[in-house]
Scaffold this active site. Structure first.
Site, PDB file in Angstrom:
ATOM      1  N   GLY A  12     -12.363  -1.344   2.960  1.00 10.05           N
ATOM      2  CA  GLY A  12     -12.111  -2.610   3.649  1.00 10.05           C
ATOM      3  C   GLY A  12     -12.321  -2.485   5.143  1.00 10.05           C
ATOM      4  O   GLY A  12     -12.561  -1.389   5.674  1.00 10.05           O
ATOM      5  N   ASP A  13     -12.280  -3.638   5.817  1.00 17.31           N
ATOM      6  CA  ASP A  13     -12.429  -3.689   7.273  1.00 17.31           C
ATOM      7  C   ASP A  13     -13.776  -3.157   7.744  1.00 17.31           C
ATOM      8  O   ASP A  13     -13.892  -2.574   8.824  1.00 17.31           O
ATOM      9  CB  ASP A  13     -11.267  -2.944   7.967  1.00 17.31           C
ATOM     10  CG  ASP A  13      -9.934  -3.457   7.464  1.00 17.31           C
ATOM     11  OD1 ASP A  13      -9.752  -4.673   7.470  1.00 17.31           O
ATOM     12  OD2 ASP A  13      -9.100  -2.641   7.021  1.00 17.31           O
ATOM     13  N   LYS A  16     -16.978  -7.456   7.126  1.00 16.54           N
ATOM     14  CA  LYS A  16     -17.551  -8.466   6.210  1.00 16.54           C
ATOM     15  C   LYS A  16     -17.497  -9.853   6.826  1.00 16.54           C
ATOM     16  O   LYS A  16     -18.417 -10.644   6.664  1.00 16.54           O
ATOM     17  CB  LYS A  16     -16.791  -8.471   4.875  1.00 16.54           C
ATOM     18  CG  LYS A  16     -16.922  -7.183   4.091  1.00 16.54           C
ATOM     19  CD  LYS A  16     -16.098  -7.223   2.822  1.00 16.54           C
ATOM     20  CE  LYS A  16     -14.605  -7.241   3.068  1.00 16.54           C
ATOM     21  NZ  LYS A  16     -14.033  -6.018   3.646  1.00 16.54           N
ATOM     22  N   GLY A  40      -8.086  -9.654   6.179  1.00 22.65           N
ATOM     23  CA  GLY A  40      -8.094 -10.103   7.565  1.00 22.65           C
ATOM     24  C   GLY A  40      -9.503  -9.979   8.091  1.00 22.65           C
ATOM     25  O   GLY A  40     -10.040  -8.890   8.151  1.00 22.65           O
ATOM     26  N   HIS A  41     -10.122 -11.099   8.396  1.00 28.00           N
ATOM     27  CA  HIS A  41     -11.486 -11.075   8.914  1.00 28.00           C
ATOM     28  C   HIS A  41     -11.469 -11.523  10.366  1.00 28.00           C
ATOM     29  O   HIS A  41     -10.955 -12.581  10.673  1.00 28.00           O
ATOM     30  CB  HIS A  41     -12.377 -12.026   8.102  1.00 28.00           C
ATOM     31  CG  HIS A  41     -12.628 -11.552   6.704  1.00 28.00           C
ATOM     32  ND1 HIS A  41     -13.037 -12.379   5.695  1.00 28.00           N
ATOM     33  CD2 HIS A  41     -12.539 -10.325   6.169  1.00 28.00           C
ATOM     34  CE1 HIS A  41     -13.188 -11.673   4.584  1.00 28.00           C
ATOM     35  NE2 HIS A  41     -12.882 -10.426   4.841  1.00 28.00           N
ATOM     36  N   GLN A 223     -11.474  -7.119   0.908  1.00 31.10           N
ATOM     37  CA  GLN A 223     -11.264  -5.679   0.644  1.00 31.10           C
ATOM     38  C   GLN A 223     -12.603  -5.010   0.282  1.00 31.10           C
ATOM     39  O   GLN A 223     -13.619  -5.433   0.789  1.00 31.10           O
ATOM     40  CB  GLN A 223     -10.196  -5.460  -0.444  1.00 31.10           C
ATOM     41  CG  GLN A 223      -8.796  -5.889  -0.018  1.00 31.10           C
ATOM     42  CD  GLN A 223      -8.505  -7.346  -0.316  1.00 31.10           C
ATOM     43  OE1 GLN A 223      -8.912  -7.885  -1.330  1.00 31.10           O
ATOM     44  NE2 GLN A 223      -7.802  -8.011   0.568  1.00 31.10           N
TER      45      GLN A 223
HETATM   46  P1  IMP Z   1      -2.143  -5.186  -1.196  1.00 32.91           P
HETATM   47  O1  IMP Z   1      -3.524  -5.701  -1.357  1.00 32.91           O
HETATM   48  O2  IMP Z   1      -1.365  -5.889  -0.099  1.00 32.91           O
HETATM   49  O3  IMP Z   1      -1.397  -5.120  -2.490  1.00 32.91           O
HETATM   50  O4  IMP Z   1      -2.264  -3.673  -0.682  1.00 32.91           O
HETATM   51  C1  IMP Z   1      -2.817  -2.639  -1.496  1.00 32.91           C
HETATM   52  C2  IMP Z   1      -3.648  -1.685  -0.649  1.00 32.91           C
HETATM   53  O5  IMP Z   1      -4.839  -2.357  -0.222  1.00 32.91           O
HETATM   54  C3  IMP Z   1      -2.958  -1.202   0.640  1.00 32.91           C
HETATM   55  O6  IMP Z   1      -3.399   0.122   0.906  1.00 32.91           O
HETATM   56  C4  IMP Z   1      -3.523  -2.135   1.695  1.00 32.91           C
HETATM   57  O7  IMP Z   1      -3.468  -1.569   2.987  1.00 32.91           O
HETATM   58  C5  IMP Z   1      -4.935  -2.295   1.196  1.00 32.91           C
HETATM   59  N1  IMP Z   1      -5.560  -3.552   1.641  1.00 32.91           N
HETATM   60  C6  IMP Z   1      -5.337  -4.798   1.164  1.00 32.91           C
HETATM   61  N2  IMP Z   1      -6.099  -5.692   1.802  1.00 32.91           N
HETATM   62  C7  IMP Z   1      -6.843  -5.008   2.679  1.00 32.91           C
HETATM   63  C8  IMP Z   1      -7.862  -5.390   3.611  1.00 32.91           C
HETATM   64  O8  IMP Z   1      -8.255  -6.555   3.733  1.00 32.91           O
HETATM   65  N3  IMP Z   1      -8.402  -4.377   4.355  1.00 32.91           N
HETATM   66  C9  IMP Z   1      -8.029  -3.093   4.205  1.00 32.91           C
HETATM   67  N4  IMP Z   1      -7.093  -2.692   3.351  1.00 32.91           N
HETATM   68  C10 IMP Z   1      -6.503  -3.642   2.594  1.00 32.91           C
HETATM   69 MG    MG Z   2      -9.985  -6.700   7.431  1.00 39.53          MG
END
Ligand code: IMP
Ligand code: MG
Length: 428
Positions: A12-13, A16, A40-41, A223
């Site tokens: 992720g990050d 995108k 978070g974009h 993600q």
């Molecule tokens: P959840 O999606 O909040 O259940 O988190 C599960 C895992 O995915 C954790 O390690 C979060 O930090 C990671 N995660 C969820 N959304 C993002 C994202 O948009 N970017 C990076 N990591 C994410």
């Molecule tokens: Mg992000």
């Protein structure tokens, strides 16, 4: 070429949001197909920074229709807040549509996300705490509340009552917490329903008619492959499917509707939250990358773990997402590093592995095999053509392409829309 999926290849990050925003200029519709406000974009338009969590990144173009697909889990309060912020900045969100089959995040989902994490102790995942996992759990348990029910007072009351009776047992008997109040939640969510009603529709039908009409549709993943529930580093994953094939399930279109898959690759690797990360740099170099790249979570503000680019991850992501070409982002963040490394393979107990390990134990033991490349030590943020990049920088790009098996069709050298080098036409 009327339909493209944009999907993350690492944890992720990768940027995108910027790539979707860039491509959205020529799209008729942008549709999100999974995740929620865990995403978070960050998108920069004319120097103004926009942080989007639920709204598809196409929302910043007037006239671009935006869809929140059936497999997105929606926190209505967050969505309304995001809509308000955008309208206050002069953007028009009238083209937004939300799937009537999308599930609604409820207050008990947020609470249980935090309580489940606390209960895991050392094994906690580091979730974003936004109720994403518990909402998907209810979807699979067939007890979740969808928008179609939220908009029907009678159905909503009955479903909320049933859910709350059970959730309150868990809250009080398992976690020793106070029960949640039915009337307060009912009134709060009825207010959200009234405000969101105009946006809710059958978005699968909408997207299929758009595609039949030959309109250009962009599917936006949140993600990334390594956080995919099936294909990522389980259990340190999110609870949905970021991989490209899921665009079909998550937006309600058939697999033959997808024409092209673009994998977004960050020029180095980051991960936020717990879980294996073979090329992590837990030293001053990792800190330097974090500071140069402002690698702090858009959603939670947490410092991201930083490390070298990992070609094993990219080859794996290319397979599981079926990626045609990549958008390489944040190359400019490496401008001041004299020496670079790319991980070309993993060694485990002396053996070179030829597949990406499913076992977390193995993944925790692997030693990355690195290839050294010289840095370019030049500011590349003003480059607008591939030829403008210094030779060492092009060599880095070409090496990533060769090791990952993905052509670098887009190269991004900064957050702004015009800091983007296009090497292949998109949407043609
Ligand atoms: P959840 O999606 O909040 O259940 O988190 C599960 C895992 O995915 C954790 O390690 C979060 O930090 C990671 N995660 C969820 N959304 C993002 C994202 O948009 N970017 C990076 N990591 C994410
Ligand atoms: Mg992000």
């Amino acid at each position: 070429m009327p339909s493209i999926v944009v999907t993350g290849t690492q944890w992720g990050d990768e940027g995108k949001g910027k790539i979707v925003d860039f491509l959205a200029e020529r799209a008729d519709v942008v549709a999100r197909y999974q995740g929620g406000n865990n995403a978070g974009h960050t998108v920069v338009v004319k120097g103004e920074v926009h942080k989007l969590h639920l709204l598809p990144s196409g929302i910043l173009y007037p006239g671009c229709r935006c869809v929140i697909g059936n497999d997105v889990v929606v926190d209505p309060a967050v969505l309304l807040q995001e809509l308000e912020t955008l309208t206050a900045r002069g953007f028009d969100a009238a083209g937004l549509r939300i799937s009537n089959r999308a599930h609604v995040i409820m207050p008990y989902h947020r609470l249980l996300d935090q309580l489940e994490e606390e209960g895991k102790g050392d094994a906690k995942l580091g979730t974003t705490g936004r109720g994403i996992g518990p909402c998907y759990q209810d979807k699979v348990a067939r007890t979740g509340i969808r928008f179609v029910s939220l908009l029907d007072d009678e159905d909503f009351a009955a479903e909320l009552r049933r859910n709350l009776d059970f959730k309150n047992l868990i809250l009080t008997r398992v976690y020793g917490r106070a029960p949640l109040d039915f009337a307060a939640i009912y009134d709060e969510y009825r207010g959200y329903a009234a405000r969101l009603r105009p946006y809710v529709t059958d978005t699968s039908r909408l997207l299929n008619r758009e595609l039949e009409a030959g309109h250009k549709v962009l599917f936006e993943g949140a993600q990334a492959a390594m956080l995919d529930l099936d294909h990522g580093t389980y259990p340190y994953v999110t609870s949905s499917h970021p991989i490209a094939a899921h665009a079909g399930v998550g937006a309600g279109v058939g697999p033959r509707r997808i024409d092209k898959v673009i994998g977004v690759v960050k020029a180095y690797t980051t991960r936020v939250g717990a879980g294996p990360f073979p090329t992590e740099l837990t030293n001053a170099l990792g800190d330097a990358i974090r500071e140069a790249g402002h690698e702090y979570g858009t959603t939670t503000g947490r410092p991201r773990r930083c490390g070298w680019l990992d070609a094993c991850v990219l080859r794996y992501a290319r397979d599981v997402s079926g990626i045609d070409c990549m958008a390489l982002t944040r190359l400019d963040i490496l401008d001041r590093l004299p020496d670079l490394k790319i991980c070309t393979g993993y060694r485990c107990q002396g053996q070179l592995l030829d597949e990406f390990p499913a076992s977390l134990k193995v993944l925790g033991q692997v030693e990355p095999v690195y290839e050294d490349l010289p840095g370019w030590m030049t500011d590349i943020s003003t480059a607008r053509r591939y030829e403008d990049l210094p030779p060492a920088c092009r060599a880095y790009v070409e090496r990533i392409a060769a090791l990952s098996g993905m052509r670098a069709a887009i190269v991004s050298v900064g957050p702004a829309r015009d800091q983007t080098i296009i090497r292949e036409p998109m949407f043609d």
